[in-house]
Scaffold this active site. Structure first.
Site, short mmCIF file in Angstrom:
data_model
loop_
_atom_site.label_atom_id
_atom_site.label_comp_id
_atom_site.label_asym_id
_atom_site.label_seq_id
_atom_site.Cartn_x
_atom_site.Cartn_y
_atom_site.Cartn_z
N GLY A 12 43.77 43.70 39.27
CA GLY A 12 45.19 43.97 39.11
C GLY A 12 45.64 44.47 37.75
N GLU B 236 46.35 39.89 31.80
CA GLU B 236 46.48 39.55 33.23
C GLU B 236 47.66 40.34 33.80
OE1 GLU B 236 45.28 38.73 35.94
OE2 GLU B 236 45.02 36.56 35.99
N ASP B 237 47.55 40.69 35.08
CA ASP B 237 48.65 41.42 35.72
C ASP B 237 49.83 40.50 35.99
OD1 ASP B 237 47.21 39.99 37.61
OD2 ASP B 237 47.19 41.57 39.12
N ASP C 209 51.01 33.52 38.53
CA ASP C 209 51.78 32.97 39.64
C ASP C 209 51.73 31.44 39.52
OD1 ASP C 209 53.07 32.77 42.11
OD2 ASP C 209 51.26 33.10 43.27
N GLY D 30 49.28 29.90 38.08
CA GLY D 30 48.59 29.64 36.82
C GLY D 30 47.19 29.09 37.02
N LYS D 31 46.82 28.88 38.29
CA LYS D 31 45.54 28.27 38.62
C LYS D 31 44.35 29.08 38.09
CE LYS D 31 43.20 26.08 42.47
NZ LYS D 31 43.37 25.55 43.81
N THR D 32 44.40 30.39 38.30
CA THR D 32 43.28 31.25 37.90
C THR D 32 42.96 31.08 36.42
OG1 THR D 32 44.14 32.85 39.49
CG2 THR D 32 42.42 33.62 37.99
N LEU D 33 43.97 31.26 35.58
CA LEU D 33 43.72 31.19 34.13
C LEU D 33 43.45 29.76 33.67
CD1 LEU D 33 46.12 33.82 32.53
CD2 LEU D 33 43.67 33.98 32.99
N LYS E 86 55.75 34.46 37.06
CA LYS E 86 56.70 33.83 38.00
C LYS E 86 56.86 32.38 37.54
CE LYS E 86 55.30 36.46 42.10
NZ LYS E 86 54.54 36.35 43.36
#
Ligand code: 5GP
Length: 178
Positions: free
Chosen positions: A48, A102-103, A106, A108-111, A134
């Site tokens: 993304g 990061e694109d 949302d 925040g889980k990924t990061l 968001k």
């Protein structure tokens, strides 16, 4: 306002090309000011962030490195929650000033799950720049150092962001029609 269709869903204009580009130019100035003479390493998270990374990097008036990694799989319109590293990080981060690109953040889980892996390599500093955030959806603790736009909790496409594979090549950002 213009309306586009991607797969089965309708999306309406949200952020114009001009607005996006102006904000990215501002972010590049801010980052350049904070990282003068530091030669930071940008780590752009695919897929993304490829447009954001390219445009931000073009605007950047300081010496810097960039690399691209792939982390998460995102299926349909809900975060899958699965974080998969499919393209590894080859750079040695020890002692470097690292900025993640990061694109969109949302939940925040990924990061949140990925950052400890980077911290383990002992970079001198580690910051995050995200084009979109968001805030109402973010559940995992995360410090976002550079934010392009804080947006409502609605699904968006365009400017690198997809809906099931399509929509990445749109120059503007569109929001799901309600
Ligand atoms: P998080 O882990 O913060 O919940 O989700 C991060 C990833 O989910 C982003 O990198 C992105 O791939 C995807 N994502 C979250 N919200 C949206 C959205 O509104 N549109 C698109 N296209 N992807 C999103």
């Amino acid at each position: 306002m213009s309306v586009i269709q991607v797969h089965d869903k309708k999306f309406e204009t949200f952020l114009s090309e001009d607005v996006i580009q102006k904000r990215i130019a501002e972010l590049a100035i801010e980052i350049a000011r904070d990282y003068t003479d530091k030669k930071p390493l940008f780590i752009a998270i695919l897929n993304g962030s490829f447009m954001f990374a390219a445009d931000l990097f073009k605007h950047l008036q300081i010496e810097a490195e960039i690399c691209f990694i792939k982390l998460a799989s995102y299926k349909g319109m809900k975060s899958s929650g699965k974080v998969v590293t499919s393209i590894g990080l080859e750079e040695d981060l020890f002692g470097k000033d690292v900025i993640i690109l990061e694109d969109i953040v949302d939940t925040g889980k990924t990061l949140h799950h990925f950052l400890p892996k980077l911290e383990h390599q002992q970079p001198r500093s580690l910051k995050i720049a995200t084009l979109l955030h968001k805030p109402a959806a973010t559940k995992f603790p995360l410090t976002l150092d550079y934010i392009g736009f804080s947006i409502p909790e609605k699904f968006v496409v365009g400017y690198g962001l997809d809906y099931d594979g399509l929509g990445r090549n749109i120059k503007e950002i569109y929001q799901l029609s309600s």
